[in-house]
Every structure is written in C-alpha cells, then in structure tokens.
Design a protein around this motif. Structure first.
Motif, PDB file in Angstrom:
ATOM      1  N   GLN A 119      50.039 -12.227  44.063  1.00  0.00           N
ATOM      2  CA  GLN A 119      49.723 -12.544  42.668  1.00  0.00           C
ATOM      3  C   GLN A 119      50.808 -13.434  42.072  1.00  0.00           C
ATOM      4  OE1 GLN A 119      49.283  -8.791  40.629  1.00  0.00           O
ATOM      5  NE2 GLN A 119      47.115  -9.195  40.222  1.00  0.00           N
ATOM      6  N   ALA A 120      52.064 -13.112  42.356  1.00  0.00           N
ATOM      7  CA  ALA A 120      53.176 -13.905  41.818  1.00  0.00           C
ATOM      8  C   ALA A 120      53.161 -15.311  42.404  1.00  0.00           C
ATOM      9  CB  ALA A 120      54.504 -13.207  42.112  1.00  0.00           C
ATOM     10  N   GLN A 121      52.851 -15.454  43.687  1.00  0.00           N
ATOM     11  CA  GLN A 121      52.782 -16.778  44.321  1.00  0.00           C
ATOM     12  C   GLN A 121      51.621 -17.594  43.733  1.00  0.00           C
ATOM     13  OE1 GLN A 121      52.606 -15.626  48.448  1.00  0.00           O
ATOM     14  NE2 GLN A 121      54.841 -15.866  48.723  1.00  0.00           N
ATOM     15  N   ALA A 122      50.495 -16.923  43.485  1.00  0.00           N
ATOM     16  CA  ALA A 122      49.357 -17.622  42.875  1.00  0.00           C
ATOM     17  C   ALA A 122      49.704 -18.066  41.458  1.00  0.00           C
ATOM     18  CB  ALA A 122      48.126 -16.714  42.879  1.00  0.00           C
ATOM     19  N   ALA A 123      50.385 -17.210  40.696  1.00  0.00           N
ATOM     20  CA  ALA A 123      50.764 -17.575  39.331  1.00  0.00           C
ATOM     21  C   ALA A 123      51.739 -18.744  39.346  1.00  0.00           C
ATOM     22  CB  ALA A 123      51.389 -16.361  38.631  1.00  0.00           C
ATOM     23  N   LEU A 124      52.656 -18.767  40.322  1.00  0.00           N
ATOM     24  CA  LEU A 124      53.608 -19.867  40.454  1.00  0.00           C
ATOM     25  C   LEU A 124      52.876 -21.165  40.781  1.00  0.00           C
ATOM     26  CD1 LEU A 124      56.531 -20.914  40.590  1.00  0.00           C
ATOM     27  CD2 LEU A 124      56.564 -20.247  43.000  1.00  0.00           C
ATOM     28  N   ALA A 125      51.933 -21.094  41.704  1.00  0.00           N
ATOM     29  CA  ALA A 125      51.159 -22.294  42.074  1.00  0.00           C
ATOM     30  C   ALA A 125      50.370 -22.805  40.868  1.00  0.00           C
ATOM     31  CB  ALA A 125      50.228 -21.973  43.238  1.00  0.00           C
ATOM     32  N   GLU A 126      49.797 -21.894  40.097  1.00  0.00           N
ATOM     33  CA  GLU A 126      49.046 -22.285  38.902  1.00  0.00           C
ATOM     34  C   GLU A 126      49.979 -22.926  37.872  1.00  0.00           C
ATOM     35  OE1 GLU A 126      46.304 -20.240  35.390  1.00  0.00           O
ATOM     36  OE2 GLU A 126      46.869 -19.055  37.144  1.00  0.00           O
ATOM     37  N   ALA A 127      51.187 -22.382  37.694  1.00  0.00           N
ATOM     38  CA  ALA A 127      52.140 -22.932  36.725  1.00  0.00           C
ATOM     39  C   ALA A 127      52.583 -24.329  37.163  1.00  0.00           C
ATOM     40  CB  ALA A 127      53.348 -22.006  36.589  1.00  0.00           C
ATOM     41  N   ARG A 128      52.795 -24.534  38.456  1.00  0.00           N
ATOM     42  CA  ARG A 128      53.185 -25.860  38.946  1.00  0.00           C
ATOM     43  C   ARG A 128      52.049 -26.872  38.760  1.00  0.00           C
ATOM     44  NH1 ARG A 128      56.514 -24.012  44.333  1.00  0.00           N
ATOM     45  NH2 ARG A 128      58.465 -23.573  43.227  1.00  0.00           N
ATOM     46  N   ARG A 149      49.752 -26.788  36.418  1.00  0.00           N
ATOM     47  CA  ARG A 149      49.685 -27.118  34.984  1.00  0.00           C
ATOM     48  C   ARG A 149      50.810 -28.092  34.608  1.00  0.00           C
ATOM     49  NH1 ARG A 149      48.535 -21.304  32.186  1.00  0.00           N
ATOM     50  NH2 ARG A 149      46.372 -21.164  32.859  1.00  0.00           N
ATOM     51  N   GLN A 150      51.996 -27.839  35.194  1.00  0.00           N
ATOM     52  CA  GLN A 150      53.125 -28.728  34.906  1.00  0.00           C
ATOM     53  C   GLN A 150      52.804 -30.143  35.377  1.00  0.00           C
ATOM     54  OE1 GLN A 150      56.678 -27.852  37.107  1.00  0.00           O
ATOM     55  NE2 GLN A 150      58.014 -28.836  35.604  1.00  0.00           N
ATOM     56  N   THR A 151      52.241 -30.254  36.577  1.00  0.00           N
ATOM     57  CA  THR A 151      51.859 -31.563  37.113  1.00  0.00           C
ATOM     58  C   THR A 151      50.782 -32.204  36.244  1.00  0.00           C
ATOM     59  OG1 THR A 151      52.370 -30.754  39.326  1.00  0.00           O
ATOM     60  CG2 THR A 151      51.057 -32.751  39.187  1.00  0.00           C
ATOM     61  N   GLN A 152      49.825 -31.380  35.826  1.00  0.00           N
ATOM     62  CA  GLN A 152      48.725 -31.898  34.998  1.00  0.00           C
ATOM     63  C   GLN A 152      49.264 -32.394  33.650  1.00  0.00           C
ATOM     64  OE1 GLN A 152      45.857 -28.940  33.808  1.00  0.00           O
ATOM     65  NE2 GLN A 152      44.226 -30.462  33.573  1.00  0.00           N
ATOM     66  N   GLN A 153      50.173 -31.665  33.037  1.00  0.00           N
ATOM     67  CA  GLN A 153      50.733 -32.066  31.744  1.00  0.00           C
ATOM     68  C   GLN A 153      51.579 -33.333  31.892  1.00  0.00           C
ATOM     69  OE1 GLN A 153      52.814 -28.727  30.122  1.00  0.00           O
ATOM     70  NE2 GLN A 153      50.931 -27.718  29.403  1.00  0.00           N
ATOM     71  N   ARG A 154      52.276 -33.461  33.003  1.00  0.00           N
ATOM     72  CA  ARG A 154      53.067 -34.654  33.244  1.00  0.00           C
ATOM     73  C   ARG A 154      52.162 -35.873  33.411  1.00  0.00           C
ATOM     74  NH1 ARG A 154      55.716 -34.282  38.458  1.00  0.00           N
ATOM     75  NH2 ARG A 154      56.134 -32.176  37.839  1.00  0.00           N
ATOM     76  N   ASP A 155      51.027 -35.651  34.136  1.00  0.00           N
ATOM     77  CA  ASP A 155      50.091 -36.758  34.358  1.00  0.00           C
ATOM     78  C   ASP A 155      49.421 -37.188  33.045  1.00  0.00           C
ATOM     79  OD1 ASP A 155      50.748 -36.717  37.010  1.00  0.00           O
ATOM     80  OD2 ASP A 155      48.936 -35.631  37.657  1.00  0.00           O
TER      81      ASP A 155
END
Length: 125
Positions: free
Chosen positions: A104-113, A115-121
């Motif tokens: 669950q923590a790894q999935a949440a980390l992947a989701e946060a990354r 979103r970060q990539t999406q916001q940067r784009d």
C-alpha cells in the motif's frame, strides 16, 4: 618463737610432712585432667560431602526479548534454556499484514510521484 610452732623434733617432722602432703594433694587436684584418646594411622581416601538446601538459582545474565510490532508468531526457533548466538532466529512473525502495508505504501508513493510528474507537466509552458 610463736606459740603455734612446735618445739619438739617429732612435731616438726609431722608438721613438715603434713605440709608436703597438702602441697602434693593441691598440685594433684589443680593439675588439668587428660583423657585417653585412640590413635589411628593416616589414610588417604576420597571425601564425599552432600549438601541439601533450598534456594533460588540466579542467572548470570537474563535477556527479555520483545518485538516492536504486533504480529502473530509463525515459528519459534528455540526452546527455553537453549543457548543462542548473536543473529540466531528466535521467532518468526507472520508478515502477511506487514507486506500488505508495504505494498500500500509503495502504491501511494507511485501515485504521489505520478501526480508530481503530472503537475510539473501541466505547469510547464
């Protein structure tokens, strides 16, 4: 001469003999008594001594083992009283719940990354 000292030779002998006898009796009475003892030869033998006592045995070292996490014990690797070395496996805990939490923590980390990539784009001109 005092009146109690006899003047005749026979009386002097009797008084002297009585004094010597009294002295010998006093020495005999005051001398320490000894007891007869049996003499035995020296022999080398084993000495056996038995001690019966009640008490409590104190351990030279006692270690309390505790876990930082709550889990079900899956396997116990040692029994009470066994000698163990540093790094020996004492208890294996069931880790299914911990693995699920890690995933669950790894999935949440992947989701946060993501979103970060999406916001940067999106923010890029």
């Amino acid at each position: 001469m005092p009146h109690w000292i006899p003047t005749s030779l026979r009386a002097r002998w009797l008084l002297g003999t009585a004094l010597v006898l009294a002295l010998v009796l006093a020495v005999a009475m005051l001398r320490p008594r000894t007891k007869a003892v049996a003499m035995v030869g020296v022999q080398r033998t084993d000495l056996t001594q038995t001690v019966v006592a009640t008490g409590r045995v104190n351990l030279p070292a006692r270690v309390d083992v505790a876990s930082e996490v709550t889990a079900t014990i899956q396997q116990v690797g040692v029994r009470e009283g066994d000698r163990v070395k540093a790094g020996s496996l004492l208890v294996q805990l069931a880790d299914a719940e911990a693995r699920a939490t890690l995933e669950q923590a790894q999935a949440a980390l992947a989701e946060a990354r993501a979103r970060q990539t999406q916001q940067r784009d999106v923010a890029a001109p």
